[in-house]
Write an enzyme that holds these catalytic residues in place. Structure first.
Site, PDB file in Angstrom:
ATOM      1  N   THR A  90      -0.856   5.189  -0.863  1.00 21.55           N
ATOM      2  CA  THR A  90       0.185   6.200  -0.809  1.00 21.55           C
ATOM      3  C   THR A  90       0.734   6.412  -2.203  1.00 21.55           C
ATOM      4  OG1 THR A  90       2.134   6.958   0.415  1.00 21.55           O
ATOM      5  CG2 THR A  90       2.134   4.657  -0.341  1.00 21.55           C
ATOM      6  N   GLY A 198       4.866   0.790   5.647  1.00 17.07           N
ATOM      7  CA  GLY A 198       3.876  -0.262   5.417  1.00 17.07           C
ATOM      8  C   GLY A 198       4.607  -1.558   5.163  1.00 17.07           C
ATOM      9  N   GLY A 209       8.304  -1.789   3.351  1.00 17.86           N
ATOM     10  CA  GLY A 209       9.125  -1.032   4.275  1.00 17.86           C
ATOM     11  C   GLY A 209       8.729   0.419   4.394  1.00 17.86           C
ATOM     12  N   CYS A 227      -2.634   7.605   3.049  1.00 19.96           N
ATOM     13  CA  CYS A 227      -2.701   6.718   4.216  1.00 19.96           C
ATOM     14  C   CYS A 227      -4.078   6.747   4.880  1.00 19.96           C
ATOM     15  CB  CYS A 227      -1.614   7.062   5.227  1.00 19.96           C
ATOM     16  SG  CYS A 227       0.057   6.988   4.543  1.00 19.96           S
TER      17      CYS A 227
END
Length: 276
Positions: A90, A198, A209, A227
């Site tokens: 990400t 995550g 988090g 992702c």
């Protein structure tokens, strides 16, 4: 060893506390924040501090969870920080509110229930700003649902029923420009992720988090497969509302809903099946 400051040694029974590490010009480099997470995690495990949520912005950075594949990373060799959280690759950067709730949970830890609580707090946050979000089966995070496929605009000269992302395992949206760019998912009326989650759990204490897109430049996602999802995209609160909603505007709302959801929860250990 010297005693920790009084504010760091509050009894564990105290309510969830929030620590602002830095926003805007004071954004925190990812590796520095990761080191701070480790320190807070150790203190929480030792019951030296209560449950703590770190809130911050990062300068632009790509981070890759343990399941990231080479085919999802930037094609141009842009550096990626490999981390010990779950999930895939990400982006973090300006305009995105990052939260690291470091919480002690009963063992064996129910990771799915923890993720659902974070999702619920973020869904409530988005709703307060007038953005309807939801969960998507099999995909963590918080999503804005797209239109049914037969009601979406055509992609280029092809019908969406022939969308190559749906049938071609080798299709790479990173090579196909704006037509399939994750940042343009809203224009295509597709499902689009507004907040990513995550986490990692070590010794019964959570780390990492969520990342909530407030008003970032989402074109940063176009250089990766966010992702690991090729048939959907990304969005932000600002994109959905058509007006700027800053990180500083969102922070107190996130704090309110995280506190309400996490303090009202009664986390239970994950059920373990016993052999008969």
């Amino acid at each position: 060893m010297s005693a920790a400051p009084s504010q760091e040694t509050a009894p564990v029974s105290e309510s969830l506390r929030f620590v602002h590490l830095g926003f805007g010009d004071a954004a925190v480099e990812y590796t520095a924040a990761w080191e701070e997470q480790r320190k807070v995690h150790a203190a929480r495990f030792a019951d030296e501090i209560p449950d703590t949520c770190l809130l911050l912005e990062h300068p632009p950075v790509y981070t890759a969870g343990r399941r990231t594949t080479d085919s999802e990373r930037p094609l141009d060799g842009t550096p990626v920080v490999d981390v010990d959280r779950g999930g895939k690759i990400t982006w973090h950067g300006p305009g995105q509110l990052v939260g690291y709730p470091i919480l002690k949970l009963p063992r064996p830890v129910d990771v799915v229930a923890h993720v659902r609580r974070l999702e619920e707090a973020l869904i409530l946050t988005c709703a307060e700003f007038g953005v309807e979000t939801t969960r998507v089966e099999g995909r963590s995070g918080v999503w804005v649902l797209g239109d049914p496929i037969d009601q979406r605009p055509s992609t280029g000269s092809l019908s969406l029923h022939l969308d190559p992302r749906l049938d071609d395992d080798e299709f790479d949206p990173r090579l196909h420009g704006p037509e399939y760019a994750p940042s343009n998912a809203g224009q295509r009326r597709e499902d689009r992720k507004l907040a990513a989650i995550g986490i990692r759990v070590a010794k019964g204490v959570t780390m990492h988090g969520f990342a909530l897109n407030c008003d970032p430049d989402n074109t940063a996602y176009d250089r990766i497969v966010p992702c690991g999802i090729r048939d959907a995209g990304v969005t932000s609160i600002s994109d959905e509302l058509g007006r700027r909603v800053s990180v500083t505007e969102v922070v107190p709302v996130v704090e309110k809903h995280l506190r309400a959801v996490l303090e009202a929860a009664d986390p239970l250990p994950r059920q373990v099946a016993h052999a008969e």
